[in-house]
Write a protein that holds these residues in place. Structure first.
Motif, PDB file in Angstrom:
ATOM      1  N   PRO A  87     -11.078 -50.783  11.516  1.00  0.00           N
ATOM      2  CA  PRO A  87     -11.085 -52.200  11.143  1.00  0.00           C
ATOM      3  C   PRO A  87      -9.925 -52.915  11.843  1.00  0.00           C
ATOM      4  O   PRO A  87      -8.822 -52.365  11.942  1.00  0.00           O
ATOM      5  CB  PRO A  87     -10.876 -52.176   9.633  1.00  0.00           C
ATOM      6  N   THR A  88     -10.219 -54.109  12.344  1.00  0.00           N
ATOM      7  CA  THR A  88      -9.233 -54.814  13.164  1.00  0.00           C
ATOM      8  C   THR A  88      -9.146 -56.272  12.748  1.00  0.00           C
ATOM      9  O   THR A  88     -10.162 -56.942  12.560  1.00  0.00           O
ATOM     10  CB  THR A  88      -9.606 -54.707  14.655  1.00  0.00           C
ATOM     11  N   LEU A  89      -7.910 -56.739  12.639  1.00  0.00           N
ATOM     12  CA  LEU A  89      -7.637 -58.152  12.371  1.00  0.00           C
ATOM     13  C   LEU A  89      -7.155 -58.795  13.661  1.00  0.00           C
ATOM     14  O   LEU A  89      -6.210 -58.303  14.297  1.00  0.00           O
ATOM     15  CB  LEU A  89      -6.570 -58.302  11.282  1.00  0.00           C
ATOM     16  N   PHE A  90      -7.792 -59.887  14.044  1.00  0.00           N
ATOM     17  CA  PHE A  90      -7.391 -60.688  15.200  1.00  0.00           C
ATOM     18  C   PHE A  90      -6.850 -62.008  14.660  1.00  0.00           C
ATOM     19  O   PHE A  90      -7.498 -62.647  13.832  1.00  0.00           O
ATOM     20  CB  PHE A  90      -8.588 -60.983  16.100  1.00  0.00           C
ATOM     21  N   VAL A  91      -5.676 -62.418  15.127  1.00  0.00           N
ATOM     22  CA  VAL A  91      -5.098 -63.698  14.705  1.00  0.00           C
ATOM     23  C   VAL A  91      -4.652 -64.454  15.955  1.00  0.00           C
ATOM     24  O   VAL A  91      -4.047 -63.873  16.864  1.00  0.00           O
ATOM     25  CB  VAL A  91      -3.887 -63.499  13.760  1.00  0.00           C
ATOM     26  N   LEU A 139      -1.551 -62.863   5.135  1.00  0.00           N
ATOM     27  CA  LEU A 139      -2.878 -62.452   5.553  1.00  0.00           C
ATOM     28  C   LEU A 139      -2.825 -61.089   6.260  1.00  0.00           C
ATOM     29  O   LEU A 139      -3.634 -60.207   5.986  1.00  0.00           O
ATOM     30  CB  LEU A 139      -3.439 -63.526   6.491  1.00  0.00           C
ATOM     31  N   MET A 140      -1.870 -60.932   7.163  1.00  0.00           N
ATOM     32  CA  MET A 140      -1.718 -59.671   7.897  1.00  0.00           C
ATOM     33  C   MET A 140      -1.395 -58.525   6.939  1.00  0.00           C
ATOM     34  O   MET A 140      -2.001 -57.450   7.003  1.00  0.00           O
ATOM     35  CB  MET A 140      -0.625 -59.810   8.955  1.00  0.00           C
ATOM     36  N   ALA A 141      -0.446 -58.753   6.040  1.00  0.00           N
ATOM     37  CA  ALA A 141      -0.056 -57.713   5.076  1.00  0.00           C
ATOM     38  C   ALA A 141      -1.224 -57.345   4.183  1.00  0.00           C
ATOM     39  O   ALA A 141      -1.468 -56.153   3.918  1.00  0.00           O
ATOM     40  CB  ALA A 141       1.138 -58.173   4.250  1.00  0.00           C
ATOM     41  N   ALA A 142      -1.977 -58.338   3.713  1.00  0.00           N
ATOM     42  CA  ALA A 142      -3.115 -58.067   2.823  1.00  0.00           C
ATOM     43  C   ALA A 142      -4.189 -57.257   3.541  1.00  0.00           C
ATOM     44  O   ALA A 142      -4.782 -56.348   2.960  1.00  0.00           O
ATOM     45  CB  ALA A 142      -3.701 -59.383   2.298  1.00  0.00           C
ATOM     46  N   PHE A 143      -4.427 -57.565   4.817  1.00  0.00           N
ATOM     47  CA  PHE A 143      -5.431 -56.829   5.587  1.00  0.00           C
ATOM     48  C   PHE A 143      -5.030 -55.360   5.699  1.00  0.00           C
ATOM     49  O   PHE A 143      -5.843 -54.454   5.454  1.00  0.00           O
ATOM     50  CB  PHE A 143      -5.588 -57.451   6.975  1.00  0.00           C
ATOM     51  N   PHE A 144      -3.777 -55.118   6.056  1.00  0.00           N
ATOM     52  CA  PHE A 144      -3.309 -53.740   6.192  1.00  0.00           C
ATOM     53  C   PHE A 144      -3.278 -53.036   4.828  1.00  0.00           C
ATOM     54  O   PHE A 144      -3.693 -51.878   4.719  1.00  0.00           O
ATOM     55  CB  PHE A 144      -1.934 -53.696   6.875  1.00  0.00           C
ATOM     56  N   ASP A 145      -2.790 -53.714   3.805  1.00  0.00           N
ATOM     57  CA  ASP A 145      -2.776 -53.114   2.470  1.00  0.00           C
ATOM     58  C   ASP A 145      -4.175 -52.705   2.032  1.00  0.00           C
ATOM     59  O   ASP A 145      -4.399 -51.607   1.530  1.00  0.00           O
ATOM     60  CB  ASP A 145      -2.195 -54.085   1.435  1.00  0.00           C
ATOM     61  N   HIS A 146      -5.138 -53.606   2.233  1.00  0.00           N
ATOM     62  CA  HIS A 146      -6.517 -53.334   1.828  1.00  0.00           C
ATOM     63  C   HIS A 146      -7.083 -52.103   2.552  1.00  0.00           C
ATOM     64  O   HIS A 146      -7.689 -51.239   1.936  1.00  0.00           O
ATOM     65  CB  HIS A 146      -7.394 -54.547   2.109  1.00  0.00           C
ATOM     66  N   HIS A 147      -6.864 -52.032   3.841  1.00  0.00           N
ATOM     67  CA  HIS A 147      -7.470 -50.955   4.625  1.00  0.00           C
ATOM     68  C   HIS A 147      -6.679 -49.646   4.592  1.00  0.00           C
ATOM     69  O   HIS A 147      -7.220 -48.599   4.960  1.00  0.00           O
ATOM     70  CB  HIS A 147      -7.700 -51.409   6.067  1.00  0.00           C
ATOM     71  N   LEU A 148      -5.455 -49.716   4.137  1.00  0.00           N
ATOM     72  CA  LEU A 148      -4.648 -48.491   4.032  1.00  0.00           C
ATOM     73  C   LEU A 148      -4.563 -48.022   2.587  1.00  0.00           C
ATOM     74  O   LEU A 148      -3.855 -47.050   2.292  1.00  0.00           O
ATOM     75  CB  LEU A 148      -3.245 -48.719   4.607  1.00  0.00           C
ATOM     76  N   GLY A 149      -5.277 -48.720   1.682  1.00  0.00           N
ATOM     77  CA  GLY A 149      -5.320 -48.306   0.284  1.00  0.00           C
ATOM     78  C   GLY A 149      -4.008 -48.463  -0.453  1.00  0.00           C
ATOM     79  O   GLY A 149      -3.682 -47.688  -1.327  1.00  0.00           O
ATOM     80  N   MET A 150      -3.276 -49.503  -0.109  1.00  0.00           N
ATOM     81  CA  MET A 150      -1.975 -49.709  -0.736  1.00  0.00           C
ATOM     82  C   MET A 150      -2.119 -50.569  -1.970  1.00  0.00           C
ATOM     83  O   MET A 150      -2.942 -51.322  -2.169  1.00  0.00           O
ATOM     84  CB  MET A 150      -1.007 -50.348   0.250  1.00  0.00           C
TER      85      MET A 150
END
Length: 159
Positions: A92-96, A148-159
């Protein structure tokens, strides 16, 4: 794994190299104001400078490449230009990016390539801000981008 600007390009390149070497890919990627095609400049590079200002700039010439960066390598090498890589199965990838970012076009083009490959890819485009605006922590949009960046990583890393 994530990066901004040149770091965003390196993020995509490292993932492509890991794929090429049959090594595990990162769990999630962040490509922030960067692209994945060194063989062609995006339109936004002809419209904006690093500060997001439009001034007289010549449009990119087809096939013009940055030889200082790639040397004699093929600009369509799938590691140097991940747009030409097998992107299927990428994480999964976030582009900003932003509407006045000189990397807007290249970010959008790479995002679409990820979507065509079936990758879970989210694109967020902020309005009227320059390249890598989130480096200015005083902007309200920078705070929003950071969350937004932190939430994306948290969501996909199960944090």
């Amino acid at each position: 794994m994530y990066g901004t600007s040149a770091g965003a390009a390196l993020t995509a390149e490292v993932a492509a190299e890991l794929r090429k070497l049959s090594l595990p890919l990162p769990a999630v990627l962040g490509i922030f104001a960067g692209g994945g095609d060194l063989s062609e400049a995006g339109d936004s590079e002809a419209l904006f400078d690093l500060n997001g200002l439009s001034e007289h700039m010549d449009p990119p010439k087809p096939g013009q490449v940055d030889r200082k960066y790639i040397g004699s390598a093929d600009p369509k090498d799938p590691v140097l230009s991940p747009l030409y890589s097998d992107l299927k199965g990428f994480p999964p990838t976030l582009f900003v990016t932003s509407t006045r970012d000189l990397a807007l076009s290249s970010t959008v083009i790479l995002h679409r390539a990820f979507l065509r490959a079936g990758v879970e890819a989210q694109l967020v485009v902020f309005e009227a801000l320059p390249h890598a605006f989130w480096n200015n922590p005083e902007l309200p949009e920078s705070k929003e981008a950071d969350h937004l960046m932190a939430a994306f990583f948290d969501h996909h890393l199960g944090m």
